[in-house]
Design a protein around this motif. Structure first.
Motif, PDB file in Angstrom:
ATOM      1  N   ASP A  75      18.760   9.036  -5.927  1.00 30.97           N
ATOM      2  CA  ASP A  75      19.007   9.288  -4.516  1.00 30.97           C
ATOM      3  C   ASP A  75      20.248   8.555  -4.045  1.00 30.97           C
ATOM      4  OD1 ASP A  75      16.807  10.892  -4.353  1.00 30.97           O
ATOM      5  OD2 ASP A  75      15.506   9.378  -3.473  1.00 30.97           O
ATOM      6  N   ARG A  76      20.418   7.321  -4.507  1.00 29.91           N
ATOM      7  CA  ARG A  76      21.548   6.514  -4.052  1.00 29.91           C
ATOM      8  C   ARG A  76      22.871   7.196  -4.398  1.00 29.91           C
ATOM      9  NH1 ARG A  76      20.551   2.110  -6.633  1.00 29.91           N
ATOM     10  NH2 ARG A  76      19.076   1.384  -5.109  1.00 29.91           N
ATOM     11  N   TRP A  77      23.050   7.628  -5.648  1.00 30.57           N
ATOM     12  CA  TRP A  77      24.344   8.229  -6.002  1.00 30.57           C
ATOM     13  C   TRP A  77      24.522   9.578  -5.345  1.00 30.57           C
ATOM     14  CZ3 TRP A  77      25.360  12.706  -8.666  1.00 30.57           C
ATOM     15  CH2 TRP A  77      24.327  13.262  -9.416  1.00 30.57           C
ATOM     16  N   ARG A  78      23.445  10.317  -5.181  1.00 34.57           N
ATOM     17  CA  ARG A  78      23.561  11.625  -4.532  1.00 34.57           C
ATOM     18  C   ARG A  78      23.878  11.475  -3.051  1.00 34.57           C
ATOM     19  NH1 ARG A  78      18.849  14.367  -7.793  1.00 34.57           N
ATOM     20  NH2 ARG A  78      20.116  15.270  -9.420  1.00 34.57           N
ATOM     21  N   GLU A  79      23.289  10.467  -2.417  1.00 32.65           N
ATOM     22  CA  GLU A  79      23.542  10.248  -1.001  1.00 32.65           C
ATOM     23  C   GLU A  79      24.960   9.736  -0.756  1.00 32.65           C
ATOM     24  OE1 GLU A  79      20.543   7.555   0.347  1.00 32.65           O
ATOM     25  OE2 GLU A  79      18.965   9.067   0.248  1.00 32.65           O
ATOM     26  N   ARG A  80      25.467   8.901  -1.646  1.00 30.75           N
ATOM     27  CA  ARG A  80      26.758   8.251  -1.413  1.00 30.75           C
ATOM     28  C   ARG A  80      27.948   9.039  -1.950  1.00 30.75           C
ATOM     29  NH1 ARG A  80      27.296   2.395  -2.736  1.00 30.75           N
ATOM     30  NH2 ARG A  80      28.899   2.612  -1.172  1.00 30.75           N
ATOM     31  N   CYS A  81      27.736   9.859  -2.955  1.00 34.52           N
ATOM     32  CA  CYS A  81      28.835  10.588  -3.585  1.00 34.52           C
ATOM     33  C   CYS A  81      28.808  12.045  -3.128  1.00 34.52           C
ATOM     34  CB  CYS A  81      28.697  10.501  -5.102  1.00 34.52           C
ATOM     35  SG  CYS A  81      30.063  11.230  -6.007  1.00 34.52           S
ATOM     36  N   PRO A  82      29.870  12.510  -2.460  1.00 36.84           N
ATOM     37  CA  PRO A  82      29.884  13.894  -1.970  1.00 36.84           C
ATOM     38  C   PRO A  82      29.755  14.915  -3.109  1.00 36.84           C
ATOM     39  CG  PRO A  82      31.744  12.644  -1.100  1.00 36.84           C
ATOM     40  CD  PRO A  82      31.094  11.795  -2.140  1.00 36.84           C
ATOM     41  N   ALA A  85      32.503  16.009  -6.154  1.00 38.13           N
ATOM     42  CA  ALA A  85      33.511  14.944  -6.197  1.00 38.13           C
ATOM     43  C   ALA A  85      33.151  13.894  -7.246  1.00 38.13           C
ATOM     44  CB  ALA A  85      33.621  14.274  -4.837  1.00 38.13           C
ATOM     45  N   PRO A  86      34.136  13.355  -7.946  1.00 38.21           N
ATOM     46  CA  PRO A  86      33.918  12.181  -8.794  1.00 38.21           C
ATOM     47  C   PRO A  86      33.982  10.915  -7.917  1.00 38.21           C
ATOM     48  CG  PRO A  86      35.808  13.473  -9.543  1.00 38.21           C
ATOM     49  CD  PRO A  86      35.414  13.976  -8.202  1.00 38.21           C
ATOM     50  N   CYS A  87      33.107   9.949  -8.191  1.00 36.05           N
ATOM     51  CA  CYS A  87      33.027   8.734  -7.375  1.00 36.05           C
ATOM     52  C   CYS A  87      32.996   7.489  -8.254  1.00 36.05           C
ATOM     53  CB  CYS A  87      31.767   8.747  -6.524  1.00 36.05           C
ATOM     54  SG  CYS A  87      31.629  10.176  -5.442  1.00 36.05           S
ATOM     55  N   PHE A  88      33.626   6.425  -7.780  1.00 35.22           N
ATOM     56  CA  PHE A  88      33.588   5.098  -8.412  1.00 35.22           C
ATOM     57  C   PHE A  88      32.807   4.155  -7.508  1.00 35.22           C
ATOM     58  CE2 PHE A  88      37.801   4.798 -11.017  1.00 35.22           C
ATOM     59  CZ  PHE A  88      37.342   5.795 -11.848  1.00 35.22           C
ATOM     60  N   PHE A  89      32.026   3.266  -8.114  1.00 34.58           N
ATOM     61  CA  PHE A  89      31.292   2.253  -7.361  1.00 34.58           C
ATOM     62  C   PHE A  89      31.620   0.879  -7.941  1.00 34.58           C
ATOM     63  CE2 PHE A  89      28.952   6.195  -7.224  1.00 34.58           C
ATOM     64  CZ  PHE A  89      28.632   6.338  -5.891  1.00 34.58           C
ATOM     65  N   ASN A  90      31.734  -0.122  -7.080  1.00 33.45           N
ATOM     66  CA  ASN A  90      32.096  -1.466  -7.518  1.00 33.45           C
ATOM     67  C   ASN A  90      30.941  -2.241  -8.137  1.00 33.45           C
ATOM     68  OD1 ASN A  90      34.626  -0.943  -6.634  1.00 33.45           O
ATOM     69  ND2 ASN A  90      34.635  -2.449  -5.004  1.00 33.45           N
ATOM     70  N   ASP A  91      29.698  -1.809  -7.905  1.00 32.40           N
ATOM     71  CA  ASP A  91      28.535  -2.503  -8.463  1.00 32.40           C
ATOM     72  C   ASP A  91      27.689  -1.527  -9.269  1.00 32.40           C
ATOM     73  OD1 ASP A  91      29.225  -4.935  -7.201  1.00 32.40           O
ATOM     74  OD2 ASP A  91      28.249  -4.291  -5.358  1.00 32.40           O
ATOM     75  N   LEU A  92      26.853  -2.080 -10.129  1.00 32.33           N
ATOM     76  CA  LEU A  92      25.987  -1.215 -10.927  1.00 32.33           C
ATOM     77  C   LEU A  92      24.980  -0.512 -10.040  1.00 32.33           C
ATOM     78  CD1 LEU A  92      22.927  -2.622 -11.821  1.00 32.33           C
ATOM     79  CD2 LEU A  92      24.574  -4.280 -12.600  1.00 32.33           C
ATOM     80  N   ASN A  93      24.394   0.535 -10.565  1.00 31.28           N
ATOM     81  CA  ASN A  93      23.419   1.365  -9.859  1.00 31.28           C
ATOM     82  C   ASN A  93      23.986   1.979  -8.574  1.00 31.28           C
ATOM     83  OD1 ASN A  93      21.387   1.014 -11.776  1.00 31.28           O
ATOM     84  ND2 ASN A  93      20.777  -0.912 -10.847  1.00 31.28           N
ATOM     85  N   LEU A 118      35.368  -1.391 -11.028  1.00 32.11           N
ATOM     86  CA  LEU A 118      34.427  -0.322 -11.380  1.00 32.11           C
ATOM     87  C   LEU A 118      33.261  -0.839 -12.224  1.00 32.11           C
ATOM     88  CD1 LEU A 118      33.794   2.810 -11.678  1.00 32.11           C
ATOM     89  CD2 LEU A 118      34.962   2.602 -13.859  1.00 32.11           C
ATOM     90  N   SER A 119      32.035  -0.585 -11.743  1.00 33.17           N
ATOM     91  CA  SER A 119      30.840  -0.942 -12.518  1.00 33.17           C
ATOM     92  C   SER A 119      29.889   0.237 -12.713  1.00 33.17           C
ATOM     93  CB  SER A 119      30.091  -2.088 -11.840  1.00 33.17           C
ATOM     94  OG  SER A 119      30.827  -3.281 -11.950  1.00 33.17           O
ATOM     95  N   SER A 120      30.051   1.314 -11.933  1.00 30.09           N
ATOM     96  CA  SER A 120      29.266   2.537 -12.143  1.00 30.09           C
ATOM     97  C   SER A 120      30.066   3.712 -11.577  1.00 30.09           C
ATOM     98  CB  SER A 120      27.889   2.438 -11.483  1.00 30.09           C
ATOM     99  OG  SER A 120      27.967   2.154 -10.113  1.00 30.09           O
ATOM    100  N   TRP A 121      29.752   4.907 -12.049  1.00 29.55           N
ATOM    101  CA  TRP A 121      30.459   6.101 -11.583  1.00 29.55           C
ATOM    102  C   TRP A 121      29.549   7.321 -11.640  1.00 29.55           C
ATOM    103  CZ3 TRP A 121      30.774  10.073 -15.058  1.00 29.55           C
ATOM    104  CH2 TRP A 121      30.684   9.755 -16.415  1.00 29.55           C
ATOM    105  N   ALA A 122      29.893   8.325 -10.847  1.00 27.41           N
ATOM    106  CA  ALA A 122      29.186   9.610 -10.861  1.00 27.41           C
ATOM    107  C   ALA A 122      30.230  10.705 -10.686  1.00 27.41           C
ATOM    108  CB  ALA A 122      28.169   9.660  -9.727  1.00 27.41           C
ATOM    109  N   ASN A 123      30.169  11.715 -11.532  1.00 35.48           N
ATOM    110  CA  ASN A 123      31.100  12.840 -11.415  1.00 35.48           C
ATOM    111  C   ASN A 123      30.290  14.086 -11.062  1.00 35.48           C
ATOM    112  OD1 ASN A 123      33.044  14.787 -11.561  1.00 35.48           O
ATOM    113  ND2 ASN A 123      33.779  14.235 -13.607  1.00 35.48           N
ATOM    114  N   ARG A 124      30.260  14.424  -9.798  1.00 34.50           N
ATOM    115  CA  ARG A 124      29.498  15.579  -9.323  1.00 34.50           C
ATOM    116  C   ARG A 124      30.298  16.871  -9.390  1.00 34.50           C
ATOM    117  NH1 ARG A 124      26.043  14.609  -4.119  1.00 34.50           N
ATOM    118  NH2 ARG A 124      24.952  16.326  -5.088  1.00 34.50           N
ATOM    119  N   SER A 125      31.524  16.784  -9.872  1.00 31.71           N
ATOM    120  CA  SER A 125      32.380  17.977  -9.915  1.00 31.71           C
ATOM    121  C   SER A 125      32.148  18.749 -11.219  1.00 31.71           C
ATOM    122  CB  SER A 125      33.848  17.579  -9.800  1.00 31.71           C
ATOM    123  OG  SER A 125      34.319  17.028 -11.005  1.00 31.71           O
TER     124      SER A 125
END
Length: 170
Positions: A75-82, A85-93, A118-125
């Motif tokens: 839920d966290r990555w889906r809520e925060r990452c449009p 879009a590919p997204c970078f996060f500074n902390d894990l999880n 960068l400590s975690s990432w999500a690529n929704r594209s």
């Protein structure tokens, strides 16, 4: 034959009973190890035993595989990452500062504030993306395949990305 909802209810009750027993056992052992004079009542634990057991298990570094834990990260990555879009996060999880770009954008240096964070990432594209060790796409390349994510960039790559692109992989 019991329904799925009834089966889940029975399973949940059994798990909670086991968790309560484990929590009590762990607490008694810890209390005896550190000071046998104190009982559970004397230390005034306000939390329920099941949450103490969860905290002890997670604090001890024992892996717990449970849909309840996985859902919050999903839920966290889906809520925060449009979406798309590919997204970078500074902390894990998928926590901490976040930066994202639309797919199809060429190489861009990461801001000074977020450089090497960068400590975690999500690529929704539906397009591969890539991160680079140094500015201007120099150094080693971290692939971020389309429709994938990584909740903890471990090892050498953690806190190493200085530039990235969303118009293709490495």
């Amino acid at each position: 034959m019991p329904s799925d909802t009834r089966k889940l209810g029975l399973l949940r009750r059994r798990c909670l009973l086991i968790l309560d027993k484990c929590a009590e056992c762990i607490l008694r052992r810890l209390l005896k190890r550190y000071d046998p004079r104190y009982s559970m009542q004397e230390i005034g634990i306000a939390m329920s035993k099941k949450w103490i057991a969860v905290a002890l298990i997670l604090g001890a570094g024992i892996g717990v595989s449970s849909p309840a834990f996985a859902v919050s990260d999903q839920d966290r990555w889906r809520e925060r990452c449009p979406d798309q879009a590919p997204c970078f996060f500074n902390d894990l999880n998928y926590r901490g500062e976040m930066s994202w770009k639309q797919p199809g954008i060429g190489l861009v240096n990461i801001s000074h504030k977020n450089n090497d964070q960068l400590s975690s990432w999500a690529n929704r594209s539906y397009q591969d993306a890539a991160g680079y060790e140094h500015a201007d796409g120099l150094g080693e390349c971290l692939p971020m395949p389309k429709r994938q994510r990584n909740s903890w960039v471990q090892g050498w790559w953690n806190d190493r990305v200085s530039s990235w692109k969303t118009n293709g992989g490495c």
